[in-house]
Write a protein that holds these residues in place. Structure first.
Motif, PDB file in Angstrom:
ATOM      1  N   ILE A   1      -2.975   0.559  10.086  1.00 42.72           N
ATOM      2  CA  ILE A   1      -4.088   1.353   9.560  1.00 42.72           C
ATOM      3  C   ILE A   1      -4.262   1.094   8.056  1.00 42.72           C
ATOM      4  O   ILE A   1      -5.381   0.860   7.603  1.00 42.72           O
ATOM      5  N   PRO A   2      -3.175   1.130   7.259  1.00 46.13           N
ATOM      6  CA  PRO A   2      -3.370   0.816   5.839  1.00 46.13           C
ATOM      7  C   PRO A   2      -3.985  -0.574   5.619  1.00 46.13           C
ATOM      8  O   PRO A   2      -4.821  -0.749   4.735  1.00 46.13           O
ATOM      9  N   LEU A   3      -3.584  -1.545   6.458  1.00 45.20           N
ATOM     10  CA  LEU A   3      -4.168  -2.883   6.348  1.00 45.20           C
ATOM     11  C   LEU A   3      -5.665  -2.834   6.648  1.00 45.20           C
ATOM     12  O   LEU A   3      -6.479  -3.414   5.919  1.00 45.20           O
ATOM     13  N   ALA A   4      -6.019  -2.121   7.716  1.00 46.21           N
ATOM     14  CA  ALA A   4      -7.432  -2.012   8.093  1.00 46.21           C
ATOM     15  C   ALA A   4      -8.234  -1.380   6.956  1.00 46.21           C
ATOM     16  O   ALA A   4      -9.311  -1.859   6.589  1.00 46.21           O
ATOM     17  N   ARG A   5      -7.694  -0.304   6.386  1.00 46.07           N
ATOM     18  CA  ARG A   5      -8.368   0.350   5.260  1.00 46.07           C
ATOM     19  C   ARG A   5      -8.527  -0.606   4.083  1.00 46.07           C
ATOM     20  O   ARG A   5      -9.592  -0.719   3.486  1.00 46.07           O
ATOM     21  N   TYR A   6      -7.438  -1.328   3.774  1.00 47.38           N
ATOM     22  CA  TYR A   6      -7.480  -2.225   2.621  1.00 47.38           C
ATOM     23  C   TYR A   6      -8.507  -3.333   2.826  1.00 47.38           C
ATOM     24  O   TYR A   6      -9.285  -3.668   1.923  1.00 47.38           O
ATOM     25  N   VAL A   7      -8.507  -3.909   4.016  1.00 45.58           N
ATOM     26  CA  VAL A   7      -9.444  -4.999   4.301  1.00 45.58           C
ATOM     27  C   VAL A   7     -10.881  -4.480   4.244  1.00 45.58           C
ATOM     28  O   VAL A   7     -11.767  -5.130   3.674  1.00 45.58           O
ATOM     29  N   ALA A   8     -11.116  -3.289   4.819  1.00 39.24           N
ATOM     30  CA  ALA A   8     -12.475  -2.740   4.809  1.00 39.24           C
ATOM     31  C   ALA A   8     -12.959  -2.514   3.381  1.00 39.24           C
ATOM     32  O   ALA A   8     -14.139  -2.689   3.066  1.00 39.24           O
TER      33      ALA A   8
ATOM     34  N   THR B   1       0.864  -1.172   0.000  1.00 38.01           N
ATOM     35  CA  THR B   1       0.000   0.000   0.000  1.00 38.01           C
ATOM     36  C   THR B   1       0.910   1.234   0.000  1.00 38.01           C
ATOM     37  O   THR B   1       2.085   1.141   0.345  1.00 38.01           O
ATOM     38  N   PRO B   2       0.365   2.392  -0.403  1.00 41.58           N
ATOM     39  CA  PRO B   2       1.244   3.574  -0.509  1.00 41.58           C
ATOM     40  C   PRO B   2       1.710   4.117   0.843  1.00 41.58           C
ATOM     41  O   PRO B   2       1.113   3.837   1.878  1.00 41.58           O
TER      42      PRO B   2
END
Lengths: 451, 451
Positions: free
Chosen positions: B94-101, B47-48
């Protein structure tokens, strides 16, 4: 209840997420690049993403000057760190120049380094460009002087890397800016017109012959001379013929120096055994940036030239001129990994279908035998076989569906019957074939199946 | 003439340059981490660096909220990209959480991913902390539920990685926040006091027993209870004895759930065959962050505990609660690579002396035979032996000095006499021994010397 606005959950425009499938292919591509860079004697140099604005602007030219990101604290508190003096790198060359200028005494020259990592540019959104992207660079920096054979080595490295990617035929196009400038001068182009004319010729492939001709005429070059120039730079010849043409063109002293450099580069490329179909001299290559002073490179996929150059660079006379009076000539080449990879996937030259990097799934058919399955997984891993173990409480058919969906090559299955017999079913998920093997023979069998 | 101010050439405070020697060790460390992550079935997700401020602040807590870097353009022009909505990630979670959501429907759960890369935090300069550092994370995310055996696997991965680093004995300390909270409650600590008391206990190793006792008393816990609590959480016992103690402590229902989770984690760790000296239950571990809801980890070097935790993490009940109503429990662990590596080098546990990643230098004693030397280099590289070729026009002794300085293992030497005889001298630069071998036997000999 979360009421977070959905539109804010997509990554911002120009800052792409790689999907799991794309991330795996990216990782493999980076591993190939890293290995080839190291193999050719380039070593990593890890400098920060953050540089001082003064450093980044010291040698910036053109549109890049308006694209540099500075930092600010979103919610500064009293006594917070000062972030005014912080900005984000937009390439790997400036950090190298800064590092060399500062640490020259600790370096042994010629200094070969690679840099693989993110760089950021505030490109206009409407251009649809990436604002954060991975660049993979090699550079060699000399103390006062640097042999053109270094320029030759870079062609060999790039040819090796793209051959390994297996993405079809490609050509590294090589030119020398001294030669091109002399060629322009020999056609009556004045010293002032040379840089502008070079930029016009650099756009030949993009805008076509007619527009380039007009651009040259607009600069003030006589129509006949412009015609002849375009003729000269766009002829398709074998490298030796191009050298022959140049030698007969009676260029000025700088041109002769350029021809000698180009000849030396070609000699090096041949000694390194690079396949002749993978490189050519292309007199129309100029590269936009004025700091290139000798060799310049571009690389195109023969069947996908619309992708533009996938590896570009060149020779600069004085890397760190903005920072020190000591002269450090250098040569470098850069692969724009993000753009390349996402395009290769899009046009189907690279497949991104598996969402697991591990080839083996250890299934867990009997919930009471978790310890045994975990032992199998540990045994595989100790033998350096990457595997995932399925730990959710689901029926075996659900687990095999998971395996198919993620793209595992093999599933290991042990129901009660196999557990009692100390055997494991090794199922090939591509062919559906399966074989029952004693636990003792598991590693050998899995390695064989994956080979 | 460059008059660039010298003080601006050092990288900004908190944004360290790695020297070439350190960069090589870093690259090797990252390669080990990457390989072990992949071996255990975690796949990369790229992720960026840049996220939206709204995403980064949605679940931020504590001091981090004042440390988030936003972006701004240094020299914006009209029509420039809008950078107000851009900020830099401060972790990989946080990027992981965003990606999963956002991409849950494309993911197969349990979803295992690794992330290795830079994160940035505007820490106060006076703390001497890094503001840009590399974190290497693994996480597993479940859809609605997730087995505690995933928590166990992470201990095995961490143990494998640090054993491979060969940096002396270390211990992964495991606790469960449900257990610690119940233990507090069983000593009369109220629900409101629990989080504050946990944070006090978490600082036990850092501030010592007396100060922690006082902190607990200050919270309002009775002196006798505070004494007993400290006694309980700091006892050194084998894992099974700790479990026995907990079972006999008559904790409440949540405490019993925590004990069951802890027992399951231990069972998994044993099944995976992790060396018993590499992990323990430590009831004083709480981790500061309140979003951990079960297992928590810390890892310390037994002989360098002042380094603090070198790998930490834990279990969270609901990864993406800020972004979606769907429940995604997860567990993760993170290695702070930058801090770890630079400290390990400083205390001498890791050597960073070579400034070449390639072990072999091809010297070029006879300037007229460059083609031959280039062929040797190409031959070595084709056999996957990393080598540098010396291309500057210097005498052989200067070249060998260069080889020593950079830390090559072998130098290949071919003077006129060897060139005529089609042989090469293979010199071991550590021992000074050298051997003349026919060119045909070069690869075999070099491989043998490097083995």
């Amino acid at each position: 209840m979360s009421d977070f606005p959905k539109q804010l959950l997509e990554s911002p425009s120009g800052f792409p997420d790689f999907s799991p499938e794309e991330s795996i292919v990216l990782e493999k591509m980076l591993a190939v690049i890293r290995a080839h860079f190291a193999r050719a004697g380039y070593s990593p140099l890890e400098t920060p993403l953050v540089e001082r604005p003064e450093v980044l602007t010291a040698k910036a030219e053109g549109e890049i000057t308006t694209q540099i990101y500075g930092l600010r604290l979103l919610n500064p508190v009293e006594g917070a760190s000062d972030e005014k003096g912080l900005a984000l790198r937009y390439d790997h060359t400036i950090p190298l120049a800064r590092y060399v200028a500062t640490h020259a005494r600790e370096l042994a020259f010629p200094y070969r380094r690679y840099a693989i990592g993110k760089v950021l540019r505030g490109e206009r959104a409407k251009d649809g460009r990436y604002r954060e992207f991975i660049q993979a660079d090699i550079d060699v920096v000399g103390d006062t002087e640097l042999s053109p054979l270094h320029d030759a080595e870079m062609v060999a490295v790039i040819a090796d890397i793209f051959s390994t990617f297996n993405i079809g035929p490609f050509t590294v196009r090589i030119n020398n800016r001294k030669v091109l400038a002399a060629l322009l001068r020999s056609n009556g182009v004045t010293d002032e017109q040379v840089p502008i004319a070079m930029r016009a010729i650099d756009r030949l492939e993009k805008v076509g012959r007619e527009k380039t001709l007009q651009a040259l005429i607009d600069i003030g070059i006589a129509e006949a001379a412009a015609h002849e120039l375009l003729e000269s730079v766009s002829m398709q010849r074998a490298p030796d013929e191009t050298l022959g043409f140049l030698k007969s063109a009676q260029l000025d002293a700088e041109g002769e120096r350029g021809i000698a450099e180009l000849a030396k580069v070609l000699e090096g490329i041949r000694a390194l055994g690079v396949n002749e179909e993978r490189y050519t001299i292309d007199l129309s290559i100029a590269r936009g940036l004025d700091y290139y002073t000798g060799t310049v490179y571009e690389t195109r996929l023969d069947e996908h030239s619309d992708l533009g150059s996938i590896a570009s660079g060149g020779r600069y006379e004085d890397l760190a001129a903005s920072f020190t009076n000591q002269k450090y000539p250098g040569v470098g080449i850069s692969i724009g990994v993000t753009r390349l990879l996402l395009r290769l996937i899009k046009v189907g030259l690279i497949e991104a279908t598996a969402s697991t990097i591990a080839p083996v799934l250890v299934t867990t058919a009997e919930p009471t035998a978790m310890d045994v399955y975990l032992q199998y997984a540990a045994t595989l891993r100790a033998a350096n076989i990457a595997c995932e173990i399925y730990l959710a409480d689901k029926a075996l058919d659900k687990q095999l569906h998971f395996a198919d969906r993620k793209g595992f090559s093999l599933a290991l299955i042990a129901k009660q019957e196999q557990l009692s017999a100390h055997t494991v079913m090794v199922r090939n998920l591509k062919t559906g074939e399966q074989q029952e093997v004693p636990v003792d023979a598991l590693i050998v069998m899995v390695k064989k199946s994956l080979a």
